[in-house]
Design a protein around this motif. Structure first.
Motif, PDB file in Angstrom:
ATOM      1  N   VAL A 206     -17.513  26.701 -92.899  1.00 38.03           N
ATOM      2  CA  VAL A 206     -18.673  25.380 -92.773  1.00 38.03           C
ATOM      3  C   VAL A 206     -20.482  25.452 -91.678  1.00 38.03           C
ATOM      4  CG1 VAL A 206     -18.641  23.274 -91.043  1.00 38.03           C
ATOM      5  CG2 VAL A 206     -16.877  23.959 -92.037  1.00 38.03           C
ATOM      6  N   ALA A 208     -24.331  24.316 -90.333  1.00 36.37           N
ATOM      7  CA  ALA A 208     -24.443  23.349 -90.670  1.00 36.37           C
ATOM      8  C   ALA A 208     -26.397  23.333 -90.052  1.00 36.37           C
ATOM      9  CB  ALA A 208     -23.580  22.089 -89.700  1.00 36.37           C
ATOM     10  N   VAL A 231     -25.049  20.316 -94.446  1.00 37.28           N
ATOM     11  CA  VAL A 231     -23.859  20.675 -94.610  1.00 37.28           C
ATOM     12  C   VAL A 231     -23.814  21.521 -95.580  1.00 37.28           C
ATOM     13  CG1 VAL A 231     -21.408  20.678 -93.313  1.00 37.28           C
ATOM     14  CG2 VAL A 231     -23.169  19.638 -92.620  1.00 37.28           C
ATOM     15  N   VAL A 354     -19.332  21.237 -86.738  1.00 36.11           N
ATOM     16  CA  VAL A 354     -20.413  20.636 -87.279  1.00 36.11           C
ATOM     17  C   VAL A 354     -21.210  20.956 -85.669  1.00 36.11           C
ATOM     18  CG1 VAL A 354     -22.047  18.709 -88.328  1.00 36.11           C
ATOM     19  CG2 VAL A 354     -20.098  20.087 -89.195  1.00 36.11           C
ATOM     20  N   GLN A 357     -22.082  23.316 -84.450  1.00 36.39           N
ATOM     21  CA  GLN A 357     -22.868  24.368 -84.276  1.00 36.39           C
ATOM     22  C   GLN A 357     -25.088  23.245 -84.272  1.00 36.39           C
ATOM     23  OE1 GLN A 357     -22.489  26.095 -88.792  1.00 36.39           O
ATOM     24  NE2 GLN A 357     -20.734  25.533 -88.241  1.00 36.39           N
TER      25      GLN A 357
END
Length: 369
Positions: A206, A208, A231, A354, A357
């Motif tokens: 992931v 983002a 993302v 997410v 970040q």
């Protein structure tokens, strides 16, 4: 034998979204909305009067004790979802929760573990995924028509000048500003609950990033909120790109899946499901034909929509109606809920990553872990 009596339904949290729940439940066979509750009793009373609900309360415990509910819809902000769920299942009720499920993924696990330990069921209101276009897409996917997903693009638009956006932007104390992920946390379920089911059962990468595109005007929490999110995810041989966008117009709500056999786009606002045309003919003819193919496919989608309209399947919360029907039937028959718990938890995990970040300060302050 399936229980044929009407399920007794209650609602906790009488804000705007509760109206949608009330309208749907009032029209579902086999369910009876008997009580609503809010810590501001006037809101509960107003909702009850608008929809002819027999009873309203300002205390959840009192409602649970008096009404002997089968299902409670929890439509409050997520900070109190876990506590309310514990109260409801302890009283013997199943729970239907608004998104986001909880403030963090560990809290979401606690919530689901609490429900499972009680022998009750729960599900979350991912209602667009049960709208007619989403169900048509699921049919195409299950039939093998698309092949295997290779790449997914999920796009959610948001209008900060709309009714909900104005409520958020005019009040620095609005509950959304107190979420670890702010606006994104309140909306990005609708990105990841479409992507996650198409990914292999592995922990995805992931990546983002987010930014604020609008200008500062108030110098408070409303100005501090980021409003554009991008993302990138990858798991096994599948990748995805998710966007939450507050400034592009028209406000869009789409899912595009690139498969090994075909590519399809689901438009949740316009309620269309259309496969991309391919260039199969040589020279200039090959550039002319696909446009006619696409026009024909959109016309077919329009006819499907007209038929659904005639069958009263085209109202705004058609997806919630179907989701609740499946949830209630599962309760009666003792079958699993319509959205697997593992899927809900995978969405919560991605959301946490997410937030870590794009809002690292909230994580450092204990907001997301």
């Amino acid at each position: 034998m399936m229980d044929l009596r009407k399920l007794r339904i209650g609602i906790v949290g009488c804000g705007k979204i509760a109206d949608g729940h009330t309208e749907v439940v009032k029209h579902l066979q086999g369910a009876e909305l008997v009580a609503v509750c809010d810590r501001e009793p006037l809101l509960a009373e107003q909702l009850a009067v608008r929809y002819g609900v027999p009873a309203w309360y300002g205390d959840v415990g009192e409602m649970l004790e008096r009404e002997h509910l089968d299902v409670v819809h929890i439509t409050t902000p997520p900070a109190v979802h876990l506590a309310l769920t514990r109260q409801c299942v302890a009283a013997g009720a199943h729970v239907f929760l608004e998104k986001p499920l909880a403030l963090t993924a560990p809290e979401a696990r606690q919530l689901i573990d609490t429900v499972v330990a009680s022998g009750r069921q729960m599900t979350i209101n991912y209602w667009p995924n049960f709208d007619p276009p989403a169900m048509e897409f699921k049919r195409m996917l299950a039939s093998g028509e698309l092949g295997d997903p290779v790449h997914i693009e999920a796009f959610i638009g948001y209008d900060l000048a709309g009714a909900y956006g104005q409520a958020l932007m005019s009040d620095a104390g609005h509950w959304v500003h107190r979420l670890p992920g702010k606006l994104f946390q309140n909306m990005m379920d609708h990105i990841f609950n479409r992507i996650v089911p198409l990914f292999p059962d592995v922990e995805p990468q992931v990546h983002a990033f987010a930014f604020k595109r609008r200008e500062a005007v108030r110098n408070d929490a409303t100005d501090a909120m980021l409003d554009e999110l991008r993302v990138f995810l990858r798991g096994g041989g599948v990748s995805a790109y998710g966007s939450l966008c507050s400034h592009a117009r028209p406000v869009a709500n789409t899912l595009k899946v690139y498969g090994t056999k075909a590519t399809v786009e689901v438009d949740f606002n316009n309620r269309t499901v259309v496969k991309a045309a391919s260039q199969r003919y040589p020279s200039a003819v090959g550039r002319v034909v696909p446009a006619f193919q696409m026009a024909s496919r959109y016309f077919s989608a329009a006819k499907r929509n007209a038929n659904q309209f005639r069958r009263s399947q085209f109202h705004f919360f058609a997806g919630m109606s179907r989701l609740l029907e499946e949830f209630y039937v599962g309760i009666r028959k003792g079958e699993p809920p319509p959205i697997p718990y593992a899927e809900i938890l995978r969405v919560a995990d991605v959301m946490d990553r997410v937030i870590e970040q794009v809002y690292p300060a909230t994580v450092g302050a204990g907001g997301a872990r």
